[in-house]
Design a protein around this motif. Structure first.
Motif, PDB file in Angstrom:
ATOM      1  N   TYR A 211     -58.859 -37.775 -13.440  1.00 39.78           N
ATOM      2  CA  TYR A 211     -58.681 -36.508 -12.736  1.00 39.78           C
ATOM      3  C   TYR A 211     -58.719 -36.703 -11.218  1.00 39.78           C
TER       4      TYR A 211
ATOM      5  N   ILE B 258     -57.419 -34.118  -7.473  1.00 36.52           N
ATOM      6  CA  ILE B 258     -56.631 -33.023  -6.905  1.00 36.52           C
ATOM      7  C   ILE B 258     -55.809 -33.584  -5.763  1.00 36.52           C
ATOM      8  N   GLU B 259     -54.500 -33.449  -5.851  1.00 41.06           N
ATOM      9  CA  GLU B 259     -53.614 -33.974  -4.823  1.00 41.06           C
ATOM     10  C   GLU B 259     -53.505 -33.030  -3.629  1.00 41.06           C
TER      11      GLU B 259
ATOM     12  N   HIS C 263     -55.856 -23.259 -10.023  1.00 44.16           N
ATOM     13  CA  HIS C 263     -54.924 -24.326  -9.647  1.00 44.16           C
ATOM     14  C   HIS C 263     -54.525 -25.109 -10.906  1.00 44.16           C
ATOM     15  N   PRO C 264     -53.218 -25.364 -11.096  1.00 46.75           N
ATOM     16  CA  PRO C 264     -52.762 -25.897 -12.388  1.00 46.75           C
ATOM     17  C   PRO C 264     -53.089 -27.351 -12.690  1.00 46.75           C
ATOM     18  N   VAL C 265     -53.285 -28.193 -11.666  1.00 50.81           N
ATOM     19  CA  VAL C 265     -53.503 -29.626 -11.922  1.00 50.81           C
ATOM     20  C   VAL C 265     -54.710 -30.121 -11.129  1.00 50.81           C
ATOM     21  N   PRO C 266     -55.816 -30.483 -11.807  1.00 50.46           N
ATOM     22  CA  PRO C 266     -56.029 -30.279 -13.240  1.00 50.46           C
ATOM     23  C   PRO C 266     -56.278 -28.814 -13.551  1.00 50.46           C
ATOM     24  N   ALA C 267     -56.111 -28.437 -14.788  1.00 51.23           N
ATOM     25  CA  ALA C 267     -56.302 -27.048 -15.178  1.00 51.23           C
ATOM     26  C   ALA C 267     -57.742 -26.618 -14.908  1.00 51.23           C
TER      27      ALA C 267
ATOM     28  N   PRO D  14     -59.679 -26.332 -12.200  1.00 48.86           N
ATOM     29  CA  PRO D  14     -60.316 -27.493 -11.561  1.00 48.86           C
ATOM     30  C   PRO D  14     -61.817 -27.385 -11.386  1.00 48.86           C
TER      31      PRO D  14
ATOM     32  N   THR E   1     -63.414 -28.073 -14.757  1.00 48.38           N
ATOM     33  CA  THR E   1     -63.132 -29.454 -15.143  1.00 48.38           C
ATOM     34  C   THR E   1     -63.962 -30.438 -14.340  1.00 48.38           C
TER      35      THR E   1
ATOM     36  N   GLU F 198     -52.117 -40.551 -20.948  1.00 49.79           N
ATOM     37  CA  GLU F 198     -51.708 -39.235 -20.460  1.00 49.79           C
ATOM     38  C   GLU F 198     -52.813 -38.233 -20.788  1.00 49.79           C
ATOM     39  N   PRO F 199     -52.906 -37.150 -20.018  1.00 46.09           N
ATOM     40  CA  PRO F 199     -53.966 -36.170 -20.271  1.00 46.09           C
ATOM     41  C   PRO F 199     -53.805 -35.502 -21.634  1.00 46.09           C
TER      42      PRO F 199
END
Length: 301
Positions: free
Chosen positions: A209, A211-212, A226-230, A232, A235, A266-267
């Motif tokens: 994991y 966050i970019e 925020h979608p990535v990661p779901a 956040p 998570t 992959e996640p």
């Protein structure tokens, strides 16, 4: 040195299939590995693994059961999750009843077990708090029915109904290693010397994991949606606490601690039942040479 061996299993929903297959592979290489464990510990799906092993289910049967379970029925959505749990839990209860006979209590299990939950209700002058169900001789929870423990430890908020005021232990200790270590060393429970403890911690597959995006100006909406990661914030709290448990356990035990938690290609979400075949394949392909060397040096007599 008289060893006190702990096997601990993480939470992770359907990713528990990976844990079960990894354990079966280890048992095939080292027959009697599970039988040597003095304490079986688990959170969420890991609590079911620990309870099943404590009851006497073999790693082979456990692997077959988790791999063949109709996870789609367990996670079949009946609601959005906003106003009531997404999944009803009926199929999961039937599956549990097929493993554990009616009336079975923790004290009836032939192996020592610890399972993590969280009680959200309390007396008027009390507070919500973690609950560590166990069948140590002095445990206050040893007469709890196994089915109640299983349901209390796997009641993921928004996914499944809470059970008698309890929810999934993953909210406080998704990796139960440190909890198991503390219980083993507690003079009122396990009563073991730290220097005698060896601990094999089995994860449900590590997801790298991060966050970019630039989080400098994030408010509550971004941290939650925020979608990535779901989700956040949720998570990172669950994954962060899990990593802390690994770090602290390793600091305490040194080389007598091993974390088996392969990185997933992959996640995979906890309810992504369509990925079960992938999880089985990844577990079968995972390199176990490092853990095998550790088992030889630390677990075996």
């Amino acid at each position: 040195m008289a060893k006190y061996r702990i096997l601990a299993f993480d939470g992770g929903g359907v990713r528990g299939v990976l844990s079960a297959v990894l354990l079966k592979r280890l048992e095939d290489s080292f027959p009697g590995l599970v039988e040597k464990a003095d304490l079986l510990a688990g959170t969420s799906i890991g609590s079911l693994i620990a309870l099943a092993l404590a009851y006497g289910l073999s790693p082979e049967k456990l692997s077959e059961m988790t791999s063949g379970l109709d996870w789609g029925s367990v996670f079949r959505r009946k609601a959005t999750g906003f106003l009531r749990p997404m999944c009803g839990g009926t199929y999961g209860i039937r599956a549990l009843n097929s493993v554990f006979p009616p009336g079975l209590r923790l004290a009836d299990l032939p192996r020592t077990v610890l399972a993590v939950s969280f009680r959200v209700t309390a007396s008027p002058d009390g507070s919500w708090a973690p609950v560590f169900f166990s069948n140590f001789p002095t445990s206050e929870t040893k007469h709890t029915p196994v089915l109640d423990v299983a349901l209390a430890c796997t009641a993921v908020p928004a996914y499944f109904p809470s059970h008698k005021g309890h929810i999934d232990g993953g909210v406080v200790a998704n990796n139960p290693s440190l909890a198991a270590l503390c219980a083993a060393a507690d003079p009122g429970l396990g009563g073991q010397k730290i220097e005698d403890v060896v601990l094999l911690s089995v994860g449900t597959g590590r997801i790298l994991y991060r966050i970019e995006a630039d989080t400098t100006s994030w408010g509550a909406m971004q941290w939650v949606l925020h979608p990535v990661p779901a989700t956040p914030l949720v998570t990172l709290m669950v994954d962060g606490v899990s990593q802390c448990s690994t770090i602290f356990s390793r600091q305490i035990l040194g080389s007598r601690f091993f974390r088996l938690d392969p990185v997933l290609p992959e996640p995979v979400g906890p309810g992504d039942y369509r990925s079960v075949p992938k999880l089985v394949a990844w577990a079968c392909d995972a390199d176990l040479s490092e853990v095998a060397s550790w088992v030889k040096a630390n677990w075996l007599d």
